[in-house]
Scaffold this motif. Structure first.
Motif, PDB file in Angstrom:
ATOM      1  N   GLU A  83      65.983  84.545   6.388  1.00 30.38           N
ATOM      2  CA  GLU A  83      66.391  83.219   6.828  1.00 30.38           C
ATOM      3  C   GLU A  83      65.123  82.383   6.945  1.00 30.38           C
ATOM      4  O   GLU A  83      64.013  82.914   7.037  1.00 30.38           O
ATOM      5  N   LEU A  84      65.296  81.081   6.967  1.00 33.37           N
ATOM      6  CA  LEU A  84      64.159  80.165   7.036  1.00 33.37           C
ATOM      7  C   LEU A  84      63.208  80.467   8.208  1.00 33.37           C
ATOM      8  O   LEU A  84      61.991  80.519   8.006  1.00 33.37           O
ATOM      9  N   PRO A  85      63.710  80.681   9.427  1.00 30.81           N
ATOM     10  CA  PRO A  85      62.788  80.967  10.534  1.00 30.81           C
ATOM     11  C   PRO A  85      61.941  82.217  10.315  1.00 30.81           C
ATOM     12  O   PRO A  85      60.764  82.247  10.677  1.00 30.81           O
ATOM     13  N   ILE A  86      62.528  83.236   9.702  1.00 32.50           N
ATOM     14  CA  ILE A  86      61.785  84.480   9.447  1.00 32.50           C
ATOM     15  C   ILE A  86      60.686  84.243   8.428  1.00 32.50           C
ATOM     16  O   ILE A  86      59.544  84.673   8.610  1.00 32.50           O
ATOM     17  N   LEU A  87      61.028  83.563   7.332  1.00 34.96           N
ATOM     18  CA  LEU A  87      60.024  83.286   6.300  1.00 34.96           C
ATOM     19  C   LEU A  87      58.908  82.417   6.866  1.00 34.96           C
ATOM     20  O   LEU A  87      57.727  82.673   6.616  1.00 34.96           O
ATOM     21  N   ALA A  88      59.269  81.427   7.652  1.00 35.61           N
ATOM     22  CA  ALA A  88      58.252  80.557   8.254  1.00 35.61           C
ATOM     23  C   ALA A  88      57.309  81.372   9.145  1.00 35.61           C
ATOM     24  O   ALA A  88      56.087  81.191   9.107  1.00 35.61           O
TER      25      ALA A  88
END
Length: 134
Positions: A83-88
């Protein structure tokens, strides 16, 4: 559930026939024991449907990357079930920065260090990221 009631509905999907799930069941004397389960038909069906949905969405994202609507980062993020938060968090960047990198024009301007970090996060060669779809 009792030891003899643990589901053993074997499901062969994607070569996962050797996977067993550890479950706890009660013995005749009422104590708990560990029992390997090959699965439960309903659970196996739900898992299969979930993977089909993931693969379908991945194909849609791949088509959007090839059409120049998204950068390869969106594809690899989804492929790795991120998910976006994990990748960020893995990239040490804000979510809005990662979203910007989804834009092909912004992606083409990324410096080598950023591309290397993405490649490390996705565990792929940088070339696979840069030359995706070519």
């Amino acid at each position: 559930m009792k030891e003899n009631e643990v589901p053993q509905d074997k499901e062969d999907y994607k070569g996962k026939s050797q996977i067993h799930k550890l479950m706890y069941a009660t013995k005749e004397d009422g104590s708990y024991t560990q029992v390997n389960s090959e699965g439960w038909e309903v659970e196996n069906m739900a898992t299969r449907q979930a993977w089909e949905a993931v693969l379908e969405e991945l194909q849609e994202i791949e088509a959007r990357v090839r059409n120049g609507e998204l950068s390869p980062i969106a594809y690899f993020m989804h492929k790795h079930l991120m998910e976006l938060p994990i990748l960020a968090r893995h990239m040490g960047k804000w979510q809005w920065q990662i979203k910007r990198h989804f834009k092909p024009a912004v992606f083409r301007k990324l410096d080598q260090d950023t591309l290397n970090r993405y490649a490390r996060v996705f565990n792929i060669p940088v070339d696979s990221l840069v030359r995706f779809g070519q």
